[in-house]
Enzyme design. Structure first.
Site, mmCIF file in Angstrom:
data_model
loop_
_atom_site.group_PDB
_atom_site.id
_atom_site.type_symbol
_atom_site.label_atom_id
_atom_site.label_comp_id
_atom_site.label_asym_id
_atom_site.label_seq_id
_atom_site.Cartn_x
_atom_site.Cartn_y
_atom_site.Cartn_z
ATOM 1 N N ASP A 151 -6.037 13.449 -25.436
ATOM 2 C CA ASP A 151 -5.709 11.863 -25.050
ATOM 3 C C ASP A 151 -5.020 11.166 -26.121
ATOM 4 O OD1 ASP A 151 -6.515 9.416 -24.566
ATOM 5 O OD2 ASP A 151 -8.368 9.634 -23.983
ATOM 6 N N LYS B 76 -1.412 0.572 -25.302
ATOM 7 C CA LYS B 76 -1.723 0.414 -26.621
ATOM 8 C C LYS B 76 -0.603 0.400 -27.536
ATOM 9 C CE LYS B 76 -6.560 2.020 -26.100
ATOM 10 N NZ LYS B 76 -6.670 2.751 -25.030
ATOM 11 N N GLU C 22 -0.553 4.739 -0.508
ATOM 12 C CA GLU C 22 -1.445 6.028 -0.749
ATOM 13 C C GLU C 22 -0.477 7.125 -0.577
ATOM 14 O OE1 GLU C 22 -5.106 6.278 1.137
ATOM 15 O OE2 GLU C 22 -5.519 3.966 0.505
ATOM 16 N N ARG D 219 -1.157 -2.465 -18.831
ATOM 17 C CA ARG D 219 -2.455 -1.830 -18.671
ATOM 18 C C ARG D 219 -2.543 -0.927 -17.733
ATOM 19 N NH1 ARG D 219 -6.899 -3.293 -21.456
ATOM 20 N NH2 ARG D 219 -5.494 -4.711 -22.667
ATOM 21 N N TYR E 178 0.869 -1.117 0.083
ATOM 22 C CA TYR E 178 -0.031 -0.004 0.130
ATOM 23 C C TYR E 178 0.739 1.207 0.032
ATOM 24 C CZ TYR E 178 -5.042 -0.458 0.234
ATOM 25 O OH TYR E 178 -6.243 -0.351 -0.271
ATOM 26 N N THR F 22 -3.107 6.205 -22.279
ATOM 27 C CA THR F 22 -3.042 4.625 -21.728
ATOM 28 C C THR F 22 -1.488 4.181 -22.027
ATOM 29 O OG1 THR F 22 -3.826 3.670 -23.664
ATOM 30 C CG2 THR F 22 -5.150 3.855 -21.695
HETATM 31 N N1 DSN Z 1 -11.444 1.041 -25.817
HETATM 32 C C1 DSN Z 1 -10.422 1.658 -26.462
HETATM 33 C C2 DSN Z 1 -10.245 1.365 -28.018
HETATM 34 O O1 DSN Z 1 -10.197 0.229 -28.270
HETATM 35 O O2 DSN Z 1 -9.953 2.144 -28.594
HETATM 36 C C3 DSN Z 1 -10.666 3.250 -26.547
HETATM 37 O O3 DSN Z 1 -9.933 3.699 -25.403
#
Ligand code: DSN
Length: 421
Positions: free
Chosen positions: A206, A235, A62, A241, A60, A232
């Site tokens: 984003d 990707k 925080e 993730r 933990y 994110t």
């Molecule tokens: N769910 C995502 C995608 O597949 O593009 C978007 O953030």
């Protein structure tokens, strides 16, 4: 002496839970035996997997490095500090918060930090390729804030900045958001920034989909133009993730406060460690070549599909993805997804701009190259895969031809291992 039965278990997953071990093994096989072309997926390295599966999950923490609400944080502080310094270097950022659990959490933190409920935000229409969390009426971003959207031009499929400016002037939003989940072209971040300035709005990008391309310099870097950038890490960036937020220093205190204690409690320290590993990998030789190859492969895929007669949104791609408009192929996106899955090619159904059909059975499919490129595939394979896709869709009622596609997909998959630990 026998170990007490309540002591923490040292048995393997196979011994403790064979059912789950088998499920995971099946998923591993699926990833090996399918050509995975979901544009938002990728394969993480063994090093990232190891950090994710490490004992940091036990801790933990925080708070932030050096200012935690728990003792024993020496090493997780080191892990988070490494993640932060590497991320700032990779993206040329003044400030980064690496604690968001996902891209959605990252966006929510920006809203919490800078907007009041009822404030106006302007984002790209979900049905034109935007993100759910950019103001969709079914998402908290459209429920707690007054959301407005811009889309793409009906003829070109491209974002038209004159239209964005017109909508921004009408709406007078507090926040303008750029970034998309199924838009295959570069976005003019500088142009968006100047519109935001003109109307006195904050500007958020984003870059969830393109973070890896940005890190490698094969895509414009929004961090240089936007007040805030969310992303994110899983990707194109090929990390674990999770999410992250970059911002100018002036917004740093508000962003950090919004992430913790505003939205989240304990950070996922094993994931933060794995993010740090991915940031390191982004600085290693090979990363730029990988991202260049992702784009070259997407271009080859687009070229191949166009040569097979498929209609592509904007006619091609600058990035890692291609959006196919299936309206002239007499098959819906949902049916095409299922059909391609039946020959072990995994894609997702996707709305196309001005789609006459709904999101559950839209008119398009989205294809991406990050995962296949991580397996070592090249432009030659992309051209072949575009022919396999055409064969599957055009001859879907001819079982012999579908069997031939299945055999060829199996050969390709076994020639390009996913993991061979
Ligand atoms: N769910 C995502 C995608 O597949 O593009 C978007 O953030």
């Amino acid at each position: 002496m026998d170990e007490p039965s309540y002591k923490v278990g040292l048995q393997s997953l196979q011994e403790v839970d064979p059912e789950m071990a088998a499920t995971i093994e099946e998923e591993e096989k699926r990833q090996q035996k399918n050509l995975i072309m979901i544009a938002s997926e990728n394969l993480v390295s063994r090093a990232v997997l190891q950090a994710q599966g490490s004992v940091l999950t036990n801790k933990y923490a925080e708070g932030y490095s050096g200012a935690r609400y728990y003792g024993g944080c020496t090493y997780v502080d080191q892990a988070e500090s490494l993640a932060i310094s590497r991320a700032k270097e990779v993206f040329s950022a003044e400030h980064v918060n690496v604690q968001p659990h996902s891209g959605t959490s990252a966006n929510m933190a920006v809203f919490l930090a800078l907007l009041k409920p009822g404030d106006k935000l302007l984002g790209m229409d979900l049905s034109h390729g935007g993100h759910l969390t950019h103001g969709s009426k079914v998402n908290i971003s459209g429920l707690y804030y007054q959301s407005f959207s811009y889309g793409v031009n009906r003829e070109t499929g491209m974002i038209d900045l004159d239209n964005v400016r017109k909508v921004a002037k009408e709406v007078q939003p507090r926040l303008i958001i750029a970034g998309a989940s199924s838009y295959p072209r570069f976005i003019d971040f500088e142009g968006f920034a100047s519109i935001a300035k003109e109307v006195g709005a904050l500007f958020l990008v984003d870059m969830a989909h393109t973070a890896g391309l940005v890190a490698a310099g094969v895509h414009p870097n929004p961090v240089l133009h936007a007040d805030l950038v969310t992303a994110t890490t899983h990707k194109t960036f090929r990390g674990p993730r999770g999410g992250m937020i970059f911002c100018r220093s002036e917004y740093a205190p508000a962003i950090d406060k919004a992430v913790f204690p505003g939205l989240q409690g304990g950070p996922l320290m094993h994931i933060i460690a794995a993010k740090a590993v991915a940031f390191k990998e982004a600085q290693l030789p090979g990363f730029v070549a990988y991202q260049e190859k992702v784009v070259a492969n997407a271009r080859a895929l687009a070229k191949g599909l166009a040569a097979e007669g498929f209609k592509l949104l904007t006619g091609g791609t600058d990035t890692h993805l291609v959006l196919v408009d299936l309206r002239s192929n007499d098959i819906s996106g949902r049916d095409a997804e299922a059909l391609l899955e039946s020959v072990s090619i995994t894609v997702n159904k996707n709305v196309i701009p001005y789609d006459p059909k709904g999101a559950n059975d839209p008119s398009g499919i989205r294809l991406g190259t990050p995962t296949l490129t991580s397996r070592g595939m090249e432009t030659g394979q992309m051209l072949e895969i575009s022919s396999l896709i055409a064969e599957t869709i055009n001859y879907r009622h001819e079982n012999d031809r579908l069997d031939k596609v299945r055999n060829r997909v199996a050969e390709l998959c076994s020639a390009y291992d996913v993991y061979n630990f």
